[in-house]
Design a protein around this motif. Structure first.
Motif, short mmCIF file in Angstrom:
data_model
loop_
_atom_site.label_atom_id
_atom_site.label_comp_id
_atom_site.label_asym_id
_atom_site.label_seq_id
_atom_site.Cartn_x
_atom_site.Cartn_y
_atom_site.Cartn_z
N SER A 250 0.83 -1.21 0.00
CA SER A 250 0.00 0.00 0.00
C SER A 250 0.86 1.26 0.00
O SER A 250 0.62 2.18 -0.75
CB SER A 250 -0.90 0.03 1.23
OG SER A 250 -1.73 -1.10 1.29
N GLU A 251 1.83 1.26 0.89
CA GLU A 251 2.74 2.40 0.98
C GLU A 251 4.12 1.88 1.36
O GLU A 251 4.24 0.84 2.00
CB GLU A 251 2.28 3.38 2.05
CG GLU A 251 1.00 4.09 1.74
CD GLU A 251 0.95 5.47 2.34
OE1 GLU A 251 -0.04 5.75 3.04
OE2 GLU A 251 1.88 6.25 2.13
N SER B 5 -7.04 5.82 10.03
CA SER B 5 -6.82 6.29 11.38
C SER B 5 -8.00 5.91 12.27
O SER B 5 -9.15 6.01 11.86
CB SER B 5 -6.67 7.81 11.36
OG SER B 5 -6.31 8.29 12.62
N GLY C 241 -2.57 9.39 13.00
CA GLY C 241 -2.63 8.48 11.86
C GLY C 241 -3.05 9.18 10.59
O GLY C 241 -3.85 10.11 10.59
N VAL C 242 -2.48 8.71 9.50
CA VAL C 242 -2.82 9.24 8.19
C VAL C 242 -3.05 8.08 7.25
O VAL C 242 -2.31 7.11 7.27
CB VAL C 242 -1.67 10.12 7.63
CG1 VAL C 242 -1.94 10.51 6.20
CG2 VAL C 242 -1.52 11.36 8.48
N SER C 243 -4.05 8.18 6.45
CA SER C 243 -4.25 7.15 5.44
C SER C 243 -4.15 7.76 4.07
O SER C 243 -4.81 8.74 3.77
CB SER C 243 -5.62 6.51 5.63
OG SER C 243 -5.89 5.63 4.56
N THR C 244 -3.28 7.23 3.26
CA THR C 244 -3.22 7.68 1.88
C THR C 244 -3.31 6.46 0.98
O THR C 244 -2.52 6.29 0.08
CB THR C 244 -1.91 8.44 1.61
OG1 THR C 244 -0.81 7.58 1.93
CG2 THR C 244 -1.82 9.70 2.43
N GLY C 245 -4.24 5.60 1.28
CA GLY C 245 -4.36 4.37 0.51
C GLY C 245 -3.71 3.21 1.22
O GLY C 245 -3.80 2.09 0.80
N GLY C 246 -3.02 3.48 2.25
CA GLY C 246 -2.44 2.44 3.11
C GLY C 246 -2.59 2.91 4.51
O GLY C 246 -3.62 3.39 4.89
N PHE C 247 -1.59 2.78 5.30
CA PHE C 247 -1.64 3.33 6.65
C PHE C 247 -0.21 3.58 7.06
O PHE C 247 0.45 2.73 7.63
CB PHE C 247 -2.33 2.35 7.59
CG PHE C 247 -2.75 2.95 8.90
CD1 PHE C 247 -2.77 4.33 9.09
CD2 PHE C 247 -3.15 2.15 9.94
CE1 PHE C 247 -3.17 4.88 10.29
CE2 PHE C 247 -3.54 2.68 11.16
CZ PHE C 247 -3.56 4.04 11.33
N LYS C 248 0.26 4.77 6.77
CA LYS C 248 1.65 5.09 7.00
C LYS C 248 1.75 5.89 8.29
O LYS C 248 1.55 7.11 8.28
CB LYS C 248 2.19 5.90 5.83
CG LYS C 248 3.66 6.21 5.90
CD LYS C 248 4.07 6.94 4.62
CE LYS C 248 5.53 7.29 4.65
NZ LYS C 248 5.93 7.95 3.39
N THR C 249 1.97 5.22 9.36
CA THR C 249 2.07 5.90 10.65
C THR C 249 3.52 6.28 10.91
O THR C 249 4.40 5.44 10.81
CB THR C 249 1.55 4.99 11.77
OG1 THR C 249 0.16 4.77 11.54
CG2 THR C 249 1.72 5.65 13.11
#
Lengths: 115, 111
Positions: A55-56, A100, B91-99
């Motif tokens: 995803s990232e 989140s 938390g931020v989501s931009t299509g995934g979950f990149k914390t």
């Protein structure tokens, strides 16, 4: 309480060797992650994985890194040709959702020492 | 990504209440605030999460003002075993979950 489990707890490897770190995420979770922490430094995001694809990923997660979910329970991080600077604690994590508000649960880590 | 700022370290004594404040001026509307605790050579452990006002569990309380630009983790009656690093995450989501973890706050509890 369900938990994320990681193996091995500690691995020593020669520079240039391939390493696979294994993780069993919490069973009903759908999002999986790898983080790393170099000794004395902060926890750094490497990659998130959902629906069998990345995803990232961070800038740390270059071509020498790969992740895979080879079956319904395991999630692996492969480092193709280890470097000295890859020495760190690697944490696997999982969450039920990907936005989140969903708690990320971490494993206890795999200590990788590259010599 | 919402950046967080916390004190680098804090000292306390056993039995005291400890409040650790985190500022997150760029928090997004959908972001939750999560606090983790980390002991040396262990994975971060979830403590508490909230969106607004006050959240309390068996371990801690989390106070979030109306503007949500900061939050305060409150640990009641700390003990020596609460010595750890505490991370505030938004938390931020931009299509995934990149914390993204910041440097955290090193809490040292003294006898």
């Amino acid at each position: 309480e369900p938990e994320v489990t990681q193996t091995p707890s500690h691995q020593v490897t020669q520079m240039g060797q391939e390493v696979i770190l294994r993780c069993v995420p919490i069973s009903n979770h759908l999002y999986f992650y790898w983080y790393r922490q170099i000794l004395g430094q902060k926890v750094e995001f490497l990659v998130s994985f959902y629906n069998n694809e990345i995803s990232e990923k961070s800038e740390i997660f270059d071509d020498q890194f790969s992740v895979e979910r080879p079956d319904g329970s395991n999630f692996t991080l492969k480092i193709r040709s280890t470097k000295l600077e890859d020495s760190a604690m690697y944490f696997c994590a999982s969450s039920a959702g990907g936005i989140s508000g969903n708690t990320i649960y971490f494993g206890e880590g795999s200590w990788l020492t590259v010599v | 990504l919402a950046k967080t700022t916390q004190p680098i370290s804090m000292d306390s004594y056993e039995g005291q209440e400890v409040n650790i404040t985190c500022s997150h001026n760029n928090i997004a509307t959908n972001d939750y605030i999560t606090w983790y605790q980390q002991f040396p050579s262990q994975g971060p452990r979830f403590i508490i999460q909230g969106y607004k006002t006050k959240v309390t569990n068996e371990v801690a309380s989390l106070f979030i003002p109306a503007d949500r630009k900061s939050s305060t983790l409150s640990l009641p009656r700390v003990s020596l075993s609460d010595t750890a690093v505490y991370y505030c995450l938004v938390g931020v989501s931009t299509g995934g979950f990149k914390t993204i973890f910041g440097a955290g706050t090193r809490l040292f509890v003294k006898a």
